[in-house]
Structures are given as structure tokens and as C-alpha cells.
Design an enzyme around this catalytic site. Structure first.
Site, PDB file in Angstrom:
ATOM      1  N   ARG A  61       0.806  -1.223   0.000  1.00  0.00           N
ATOM      2  CA  ARG A  61       0.000   0.000   0.000  1.00  0.00           C
ATOM      3  C   ARG A  61       0.837   1.270   0.000  1.00  0.00           C
ATOM      4  O   ARG A  61       0.331   2.339  -0.340  1.00  0.00           O
ATOM      5  CB  ARG A  61      -1.021  -0.030   1.133  1.00  0.00           C
ATOM      6  CG  ARG A  61      -2.176  -0.983   0.859  1.00  0.00           C
ATOM      7  CD  ARG A  61      -3.181  -1.007   1.982  1.00  0.00           C
ATOM      8  NE  ARG A  61      -2.610  -1.436   3.237  1.00  0.00           N
ATOM      9  CZ  ARG A  61      -2.414  -2.698   3.598  1.00  0.00           C
ATOM     10  NH1 ARG A  61      -2.758  -3.673   2.769  1.00  0.00           N
ATOM     11  NH2 ARG A  61      -1.877  -3.010   4.744  1.00  0.00           N
ATOM     12  N   GLU A  98       3.125  -6.359  12.599  1.00  0.00           N
ATOM     13  CA  GLU A  98       2.091  -6.523  13.626  1.00  0.00           C
ATOM     14  C   GLU A  98       1.487  -7.919  13.506  1.00  0.00           C
ATOM     15  O   GLU A  98       1.097  -8.528  14.484  1.00  0.00           O
ATOM     16  CB  GLU A  98       1.010  -5.450  13.455  1.00  0.00           C
ATOM     17  CG  GLU A  98       0.072  -5.350  14.646  1.00  0.00           C
ATOM     18  CD  GLU A  98      -1.091  -4.409  14.397  1.00  0.00           C
ATOM     19  OE1 GLU A  98      -1.101  -3.739  13.360  1.00  0.00           O
ATOM     20  OE2 GLU A  98      -1.983  -4.373  15.254  1.00  0.00           O
TER      21      GLU A  98
HETATM   22  P1  AMP Z   1       4.490  -2.281  11.347  1.00  0.00           P
HETATM   23  O1  AMP Z   1       5.732  -2.883  10.788  1.00  0.00           O
HETATM   24  O2  AMP Z   1       3.992  -3.011  12.557  1.00  0.00           O
HETATM   25  O3  AMP Z   1       4.647  -0.792  11.584  1.00  0.00           O
HETATM   26  O4  AMP Z   1       3.352  -2.494  10.262  1.00  0.00           O
HETATM   27  C1  AMP Z   1       3.221  -1.627   9.200  1.00  0.00           C
HETATM   28  C2  AMP Z   1       2.842  -2.343   7.918  1.00  0.00           C
HETATM   29  O5  AMP Z   1       1.820  -3.314   8.121  1.00  0.00           O
HETATM   30  C3  AMP Z   1       2.296  -1.364   6.912  1.00  0.00           C
HETATM   31  O6  AMP Z   1       2.807  -1.700   5.632  1.00  0.00           O
HETATM   32  C4  AMP Z   1       0.799  -1.517   6.996  1.00  0.00           C
HETATM   33  O7  AMP Z   1       0.211  -1.446   5.713  1.00  0.00           O
HETATM   34  C5  AMP Z   1       0.567  -2.886   7.627  1.00  0.00           C
HETATM   35  N1  AMP Z   1      -0.334  -2.847   8.794  1.00  0.00           N
HETATM   36  C6  AMP Z   1       0.007  -3.139  10.077  1.00  0.00           C
HETATM   37  N2  AMP Z   1      -1.031  -3.053  10.900  1.00  0.00           N
HETATM   38  C7  AMP Z   1      -2.080  -2.668  10.141  1.00  0.00           C
HETATM   39  C8  AMP Z   1      -3.449  -2.367  10.428  1.00  0.00           C
HETATM   40  N3  AMP Z   1      -3.961  -2.466  11.671  1.00  0.00           N
HETATM   41  N4  AMP Z   1      -4.242  -1.970   9.406  1.00  0.00           N
HETATM   42  C9  AMP Z   1      -3.744  -1.865   8.149  1.00  0.00           C
HETATM   43  N5  AMP Z   1      -2.467  -2.138   7.813  1.00  0.00           N
HETATM   44  C10 AMP Z   1      -1.634  -2.529   8.787  1.00  0.00           C
END
Ligand code: AMP
Length: 173
Positions: A61, A98
Site C-alpha cells: 500500500r 504486527e
Molecule cells: P508495522 O511494521 O507493525 O509498523 O506495520 C506496518 C505495515 O503493516 C504497513 O505496511 C501496513 O500497511 C501494515 N499494517 C500493520 N497493521 C495494520 C493495520 N492495523 N491496518 C492496516 N495495515 C496494517
């Protein structure tokens, strides 16, 4: 359009992609012309006059916003892709998400030493992905001027992992 309007166009999808995760779905916002333009303009505003040479987009995205920002700033676009997608010689970095774990790749010749770059994704959660991309870019010698996200899940404190860099987000939850 304003930030409140933008926020209202982001929808929660509970238990996607797995139980316990509340997915922030940005597609209701993307399909509205004024909202999409406002979001891109606001994100680009943070970096005007900073001589950004390349915008690094994170698959998937992040690819929605990064080429638009590159166009707005007169910069190039560099895709950071998921494992196995790039055809040429590449540098790899592992990261935790996550929901899961994976690795990301960039072409070895995509970023020259000393190039002024910004990193763009749709959402900052734990910061694991963005931090990995910072490491990847710095391995190639790029200078990270900052990071930009449409949405920040502030309660996950991803910003703390990026505290050496300016972090911009339009909407916080
Ligand atoms: P992080 O590495 O935990 O900061 O996760 C960020 C990545 O995971 C991004 O590329 C987001 O598109 C996706 N992502 C993580 N959590 C969510 C969420 N709750 N809703 C949508 N996309 C998420």
C-alpha cells in the site's frame, strides 16, 4: 476536504487478516477524488524545499502514495518489494510485522551513496517495517530525510523505533 474528513473515510475491519487485528482500510478514502488529492498534498507539504531526490515506497500500500509524492517533489521513485519480486541484484532485510514476519528487498543499484531520500508507507503500526527499510536504505548509503505515513497507530509506539528521523503522519488513532 480536511483531516477530520479524511479520518472519517478510513474504515475499521475487525479480525482481518487474522483474529484480534483491527485492519485500517483506506480504500473508502482512496476512491474519493478530493480526499486522495488532499492526502497526497498534505504528505508532500512536509518535504517541500528539502531537495528530496528519491521517494522510497514500501510494498504494497506504500506504492499508492509514494509515486505521487515523487511526482509532486520532482523526485524519483524506488520500490522496496517483498521477497522474490525484484529481478535484479538486490539487498535484503528481515523485519517483523504486527501480524507476521517477512523480508524486504531493494535493487542494489537503486540508491546511490549520499542520495537524499524519504520513506513512504500507508500506515505506521509497530514501526518494524519502516525501521527495516531505514536499515536497508542506509546499507546502500542513502540519507534518510524523514518518513511519511497516512495513518499512525500511535498506541503501538512505532515512532519510538524511528526517533532519529522526522516522522510525519496525517491521521493518528
Ligand atoms: P508495522 O511494521 O507493525 O509498523 O506495520 C506496518 C505495515 O503493516 C504497513 O505496511 C501496513 O500497511 C501494515 N499494517 C500493520 N497493521 C495494520 C493495520 N492495523 N491496518 C492496516 N495495515 C496494517
Amino acid at each position: 476536504m480536511n483531516l477530520e474528513g479524511l479520518r472519517a473515510l478510513i474504515r475499521d475491519i475487525p479480525d482481518f487478516p487474522k483474529k484480534g487485528i483491527v485492519f485500517k482500510d483506506i480504500t473508502p478514502m482512496l476512491k474519493e477524488g478530493p480526499a486522495l488529492r488532499f492526502a497526497c498534498d498534505q504528505l508532500a507539504e512536509n518535504f517541500k524545499g528539502m531537495k528530496v531526490e528519491q521517494v522510497i515506497g514500501i510494498e504494497s500500500r506504500g506504492f499508492i502514495f509514494s509515486p505521487v509524492l515523487a511526482y509532486q517533489l520532482g523526485a524519483g521513485f524506488v520500490p522496496v518489494r517483498k521477497k522474490g519480486k525484484l529481478p535484479g541484484a538486490k539487498e535484503v532485510v528481515s523485519y517483523s510485522l504486527e501480524y507476521g514476519e517477512d523480508s524486504l528487498e531493494v535493487h542494489l543499484d537503486a540508491i546511490k551513496k549520499g542520495t537524499r531520500v524519504i520513506i513512504v508507507d500507508d500506515l505506521l503500526a509497530t514501526g518494524g517495517t519502516a525501521e527495516a527499510v531505514v536499515r536497508l536504505v542506509e546499507k546502500l548509503g542513502g540519507t534518510v530525510l524523514g518518513l511519511a505515513f497516512l495513518v499512525e497507530l500511535a498506541f503501538l509506539k512505532g515512532r519510538q523505533r524511528l526517533q532519529n528521523y522526522p516522522v510525519h503522519s496525517l491521521i493518528q488513532f
